[in-house]
Design a protein around this motif. Structure first.
Motif, PDB file in Angstrom:
ATOM      1  N   LEU A 177       0.819  -1.206   0.000  1.00 43.34           N
ATOM      2  CA  LEU A 177       0.000   0.000   0.000  1.00 43.34           C
ATOM      3  C   LEU A 177       0.854   1.258   0.000  1.00 43.34           C
ATOM      4  CD1 LEU A 177      -2.675  -1.268   2.516  1.00 43.34           C
ATOM      5  CD2 LEU A 177      -3.090  -0.712   0.115  1.00 43.34           C
ATOM      6  N   GLU A 178       1.976   1.226   0.688  1.00 44.82           N
ATOM      7  CA  GLU A 178       2.885   2.372   0.675  1.00 44.82           C
ATOM      8  C   GLU A 178       3.419   2.627  -0.734  1.00 44.82           C
ATOM      9  OE1 GLU A 178       5.763   1.233   3.567  1.00 44.82           O
ATOM     10  OE2 GLU A 178       4.628   2.061   5.267  1.00 44.82           O
ATOM     11  N   ALA A 179       3.719   1.566  -1.448  1.00 52.11           N
ATOM     12  CA  ALA A 179       4.229   1.705  -2.810  1.00 52.11           C
ATOM     13  C   ALA A 179       3.143   2.129  -3.787  1.00 52.11           C
ATOM     14  CB  ALA A 179       4.844   0.377  -3.267  1.00 52.11           C
ATOM     15  N   ARG A 180       1.914   1.759  -3.500  1.00 45.40           N
ATOM     16  CA  ARG A 180       0.809   1.998  -4.420  1.00 45.40           C
ATOM     17  C   ARG A 180       0.367   3.460  -4.423  1.00 45.40           C
ATOM     18  NH1 ARG A 180      -2.294  -1.734  -6.652  1.00 45.40           N
ATOM     19  NH2 ARG A 180      -1.285  -3.290  -5.344  1.00 45.40           N
ATOM     20  N   GLY A 181       0.360   4.097  -3.270  1.00 46.98           N
ATOM     21  CA  GLY A 181      -0.065   5.491  -3.207  1.00 46.98           C
ATOM     22  C   GLY A 181      -1.570   5.630  -3.127  1.00 46.98           C
ATOM     23  N   ARG A 182      -2.037   6.856  -3.239  1.00 49.27           N
ATOM     24  CA  ARG A 182      -3.452   7.181  -3.068  1.00 49.27           C
ATOM     25  C   ARG A 182      -4.225   7.031  -4.376  1.00 49.27           C
ATOM     26  NH1 ARG A 182      -4.807   7.764   2.479  1.00 49.27           N
ATOM     27  NH2 ARG A 182      -2.778   7.939   3.500  1.00 49.27           N
ATOM     28  N   ALA A 183      -5.519   7.268  -4.279  1.00 47.78           N
ATOM     29  CA  ALA A 183      -6.403   7.147  -5.442  1.00 47.78           C
ATOM     30  C   ALA A 183      -6.037   8.163  -6.510  1.00 47.78           C
ATOM     31  CB  ALA A 183      -7.856   7.345  -5.003  1.00 47.78           C
ATOM     32  N   ARG A 184      -6.085   7.740  -7.770  1.00 44.97           N
ATOM     33  CA  ARG A 184      -5.811   8.651  -8.880  1.00 44.97           C
ATOM     34  C   ARG A 184      -6.237   7.982 -10.175  1.00 44.97           C
ATOM     35  NH1 ARG A 184      -1.207   5.964  -7.715  1.00 44.97           N
ATOM     36  NH2 ARG A 184       0.069   5.174  -9.432  1.00 44.97           N
ATOM     37  N   GLY A 185      -6.652   8.793 -11.147  1.00 43.73           N
ATOM     38  CA  GLY A 185      -6.916   8.306 -12.499  1.00 43.73           C
ATOM     39  C   GLY A 185      -7.873   7.152 -12.604  1.00 43.73           C
ATOM     40  N   GLY A 186      -8.966   7.173 -11.804  1.00 45.23           N
ATOM     41  CA  GLY A 186      -9.927   6.088 -11.893  1.00 45.23           C
ATOM     42  C   GLY A 186      -9.505   4.830 -11.182  1.00 45.23           C
ATOM     43  N   ARG A 187      -8.511   4.945 -10.311  1.00 51.95           N
ATOM     44  CA  ARG A 187      -8.056   3.806  -9.521  1.00 51.95           C
ATOM     45  C   ARG A 187      -7.912   4.233  -8.078  1.00 51.95           C
ATOM     46  NH1 ARG A 187      -5.959   3.280 -14.563  1.00 51.95           N
ATOM     47  NH2 ARG A 187      -5.823   1.186 -15.465  1.00 51.95           N
ATOM     48  N   ARG A 188      -7.997   3.274  -7.163  1.00 49.60           N
ATOM     49  CA  ARG A 188      -7.783   3.554  -5.748  1.00 49.60           C
ATOM     50  C   ARG A 188      -7.218   2.312  -5.090  1.00 49.60           C
ATOM     51  NH1 ARG A 188     -13.290   3.779  -2.197  1.00 49.60           N
ATOM     52  NH2 ARG A 188     -11.686   4.303  -0.692  1.00 49.60           N
ATOM     53  N   PRO A 189      -6.512   2.471  -3.964  1.00 48.80           N
ATOM     54  CA  PRO A 189      -6.008   1.280  -3.268  1.00 48.80           C
ATOM     55  C   PRO A 189      -7.157   0.466  -2.704  1.00 48.80           C
ATOM     56  CG  PRO A 189      -5.616   3.269  -1.971  1.00 48.80           C
ATOM     57  CD  PRO A 189      -6.108   3.720  -3.310  1.00 48.80           C
ATOM     58  N   VAL A 190      -6.949  -0.841  -2.641  1.00 46.46           N
ATOM     59  CA  VAL A 190      -7.966  -1.763  -2.141  1.00 46.46           C
ATOM     60  C   VAL A 190      -7.302  -2.774  -1.226  1.00 46.46           C
ATOM     61  CG1 VAL A 190      -9.852  -3.317  -2.736  1.00 46.46           C
ATOM     62  CG2 VAL A 190      -9.142  -1.568  -4.373  1.00 46.46           C
ATOM     63  N   VAL A 191      -8.002  -3.130  -0.155  1.00 47.33           N
ATOM     64  CA  VAL A 191      -7.592  -4.219   0.733  1.00 47.33           C
ATOM     65  C   VAL A 191      -8.735  -5.224   0.762  1.00 47.33           C
ATOM     66  CG1 VAL A 191      -6.992  -4.874   3.088  1.00 47.33           C
ATOM     67  CG2 VAL A 191      -6.105  -2.737   2.126  1.00 47.33           C
ATOM     68  N   PHE A 192      -8.393  -6.507   0.677  1.00 44.96           N
ATOM     69  CA  PHE A 192      -9.403  -7.562   0.631  1.00 44.96           C
ATOM     70  C   PHE A 192      -9.320  -8.422   1.891  1.00 44.96           C
ATOM     71  CE2 PHE A 192      -8.310  -6.475  -3.700  1.00 44.96           C
ATOM     72  CZ  PHE A 192      -9.544  -6.350  -4.325  1.00 44.96           C
ATOM     73  N   ALA A 193     -10.424  -8.499   2.627  1.00 43.69           N
ATOM     74  CA  ALA A 193     -10.556  -9.420   3.751  1.00 43.69           C
ATOM     75  C   ALA A 193     -11.542 -10.491   3.293  1.00 43.69           C
ATOM     76  CB  ALA A 193     -11.085  -8.688   4.982  1.00 43.69           C
ATOM     77  N   HIS A 194     -11.112 -11.737   3.221  1.00 49.66           N
ATOM     78  CA  HIS A 194     -11.949 -12.739   2.575  1.00 49.66           C
ATOM     79  C   HIS A 194     -13.347 -12.833   3.182  1.00 49.66           C
ATOM     80  CE1 HIS A 194     -13.601 -16.793   1.800  1.00 49.66           C
ATOM     81  NE2 HIS A 194     -13.132 -16.570   0.585  1.00 49.66           N
ATOM     82  N   SER A 195     -13.442 -13.005   4.506  1.00 50.71           N
ATOM     83  CA  SER A 195     -14.762 -13.216   5.100  1.00 50.71           C
ATOM     84  C   SER A 195     -14.676 -13.217   6.616  1.00 50.71           C
ATOM     85  CB  SER A 195     -15.353 -14.551   4.632  1.00 50.71           C
ATOM     86  OG  SER A 195     -14.543 -15.627   5.101  1.00 50.71           O
ATOM     87  N   THR A 196     -15.844 -13.221   7.245  1.00 53.41           N
ATOM     88  CA  THR A 196     -15.901 -13.310   8.706  1.00 53.41           C
ATOM     89  C   THR A 196     -15.710 -14.733   9.200  1.00 53.41           C
ATOM     90  OG1 THR A 196     -18.316 -13.493   8.611  1.00 53.41           O
ATOM     91  CG2 THR A 196     -17.401 -11.290   8.942  1.00 53.41           C
ATOM     92  N   TYR A 197     -15.660 -15.716   8.303  1.00 53.42           N
ATOM     93  CA  TYR A 197     -15.431 -17.096   8.731  1.00 53.42           C
ATOM     94  C   TYR A 197     -14.016 -17.580   8.446  1.00 53.42           C
ATOM     95  CZ  TYR A 197     -16.636 -18.213   3.824  1.00 53.42           C
ATOM     96  OH  TYR A 197     -16.700 -18.239   2.446  1.00 53.42           O
ATOM     97  N   THR A 198     -13.210 -16.779   7.752  1.00 55.97           N
ATOM     98  CA  THR A 198     -11.803 -17.137   7.543  1.00 55.97           C
ATOM     99  C   THR A 198     -10.862 -16.156   8.225  1.00 55.97           C
ATOM    100  OG1 THR A 198     -11.696 -15.903   5.454  1.00 55.97           O
ATOM    101  CG2 THR A 198     -12.263 -18.250   5.321  1.00 55.97           C
ATOM    102  N   LEU A 199     -11.419 -15.162   8.924  1.00 55.74           N
ATOM    103  CA  LEU A 199     -10.620 -14.196   9.672  1.00 55.74           C
ATOM    104  C   LEU A 199     -11.312 -13.938  11.011  1.00 55.74           C
ATOM    105  CD1 LEU A 199      -9.984 -11.775   6.693  1.00 55.74           C
ATOM    106  CD2 LEU A 199      -8.174 -13.029   7.896  1.00 55.74           C
TER     107      LEU A 199
END
Length: 426
Positions: free
Chosen positions: A169-191
């Motif tokens: 995320l540090e390398a990716r930077g902030r939202a720009r040009g129709g893109r934004r950083p995303v984090v994925f948490a699979h589910s409440t039953y696998t985390l």
């Protein structure tokens, strides 16, 4: 410039410009109007003649697992839990960065052909997926995925994954040009709740969208309720995770209070009608979500649970399946098309940049050929798109002003090569 044909802008007023045009400069829409008017104002270095066609925003896939093209057809006619057991085993055996890249190239080719210009992709080895999409000029939103299982394909334990995600995320930077950083948490039953809280804090620190599977079927809900004493959405609410930067995938099993909580917090939903039906999960309460004011986009899920990345097919399914309640107005044609365009963009937090053909937005658009018998006559473009059109009717696909498909020929991918590369892996 794209000129000629009818331009369905999907703006708030539902404006349709007859014999219209869209002027593009450096990947941005600079004007929308009549072909005659814009022809006098602009000189185009490159143009698409859309006469006899329908021009509309590119379709947005708000929930998918692109590299699952590698497993297409290998887990059919099973329950969600049976599906997960099989897929998790195969993923541990088959997934590598090279294999993910090969599978994503096929997914991009399929998506471009279907008029899909953006996708939110939750999967392993997202760096390889991102490179493959970037090389083809396609808009992919992805990022670190958290799923606390015994043998993840990348072999990262949870603690190491958190450090890796922060670096990403540090390398990716902030939202720009129709893109934004995303984090994925699979589910409440696998985390665990503690892990979910930590992941959400990381996403907020970087202004990232947080995406999670939730309430996909009754068995999942019962499992989480037995384990934590709360249903998945109740648990997320109690942890303070609901909000405008959270996008739930599926949301099939919801109670009235849970729908109210989603509306109150501004949480969005990615509706996946095809995979929900195919896995026997049920039908998400989309009419109730919409009535409550919840933003709902459309997703295909992965090609192993839906077998296709055809968002236009999801539009048709969404417009039809909710009528089974006996109300033919439950989800109308215009609403379904908006779910695949502007509402999908809003669900991603990118409604100011994507999802409609308006000045200042990114130039993501498609040209739909209206010459086929099943599309004539054209009385209502919304109806034509929702109930009659097929992905094969898409003639041209443009992302960020770059033509990725012209006259049904891909311009940035060699289809024969990417298919052969994938076939060599299965």
């Amino acid at each position: 410039m794209v000129r000629g044909g009818d331009v369905l802008t999907v703006d708030d007023a539902g404006t349709v410009v007859r014999d219209g045009a869209v002027a593009v400069h450096e990947g941005e829409i600079v004007a929308v109007g009549t072909a005659e008017g814009l022809g006098r104002r602009f000189t185009a270095a490159e143009s698409l003649d859309a006469a006899g066609c329908l021009v509309l925003p590119g379709l947005i896939n708000t929930h998918t697992h692109l590299a699952m093209t590698l497993l297409r057809g290998r887990a059919d006619d099973v329950t969600l839990q049976g599906f997960l057991e099989r897929v998790l085993r195969w993923e541990a055996e088959l997934l590598t960065p090279k294999n993910v890249a090969a599978a994503v190239r096929v997914a991009v080719a399929e998506s471009v052909r279907a008029g899909v210009t953006s996708a939110l992709d939750m999967y392993w080895f997202h760096e390889a997926a991102e490179r493959a999409a970037r090389e083809s000029g396609w808009r992919l939103l992805t990022g670190p995925t958290f799923m606390d299982v015994p043998e993840p394909p990348d072999r990262l334990v949870y603690e190491d994954r958190m450090e890796w995600a922060r670096r990403d995320l540090e390398a990716r930077g902030r939202a720009r040009g129709g893109r934004r950083p995303v984090v994925f948490a699979h589910s409440t039953y696998t985390l665990s709740p503690d892990q979910l809280t930590e992941i959400a804090a990381l996403a907020r620190e970087f202004g990232a969208l947080l995406h999670i599977h939730a309430a996909e079927n009754a068995t999942e809900v019962a499992t989480v309720e037995v384990r934590y004493g709360k249903r998945p959405v109740e648990l997320l609410d109690s942890l303070g995770l609901l909000g405008p930067d959270l996008l739930l995938a599926h949301a099939v099993e919801l109670t009235g209070p849970e729908i109210a909580a989603l509306a109150r917090t501004g949480t969005s939903v990615a509706h996946c009608p095809v995979s929900n039906l195919k896995l026997g999960c049920g039908i998400a309460p989309v009419p109730r979500l919409l009535s409550a004011g919840v933003t709902v986009g459309l997703g295909t899920d992965g090609a192993v649970s839906s077998n296709t990345l055809d968002v236009l097919g999801a539009v048709r399914q969404a417009a039809l399946v909710h009528k089974a309640s006996g109300d033919p107005t439950a989800v109308g044609a215009e609403r379904a098309v908006r779910m695949a365009t502007i509402e999908g963009a809003r669900a991603l937090g990118l409604g100011e940049q994507l999802g409609s053909l308006e000045t200042g937005k990114r130039a993501d658009l498609i040209v739909l050929d209206l010459s086929a018998p099943h599309l004539r006559p054209l009385h209502d473009p919304w109806s034509t798109l929702a109930y009659a059109a097929h992905s094969a009717d898409v003639r041209d696909t443009v992302v960020d002003g770059r033509v990725l498909m012209r006259d049904r020929v891909l311009t940035t991918l060699d289809e024969e090569t990417v298919i052969a590369d994938l076939e060599a892996l299965v």
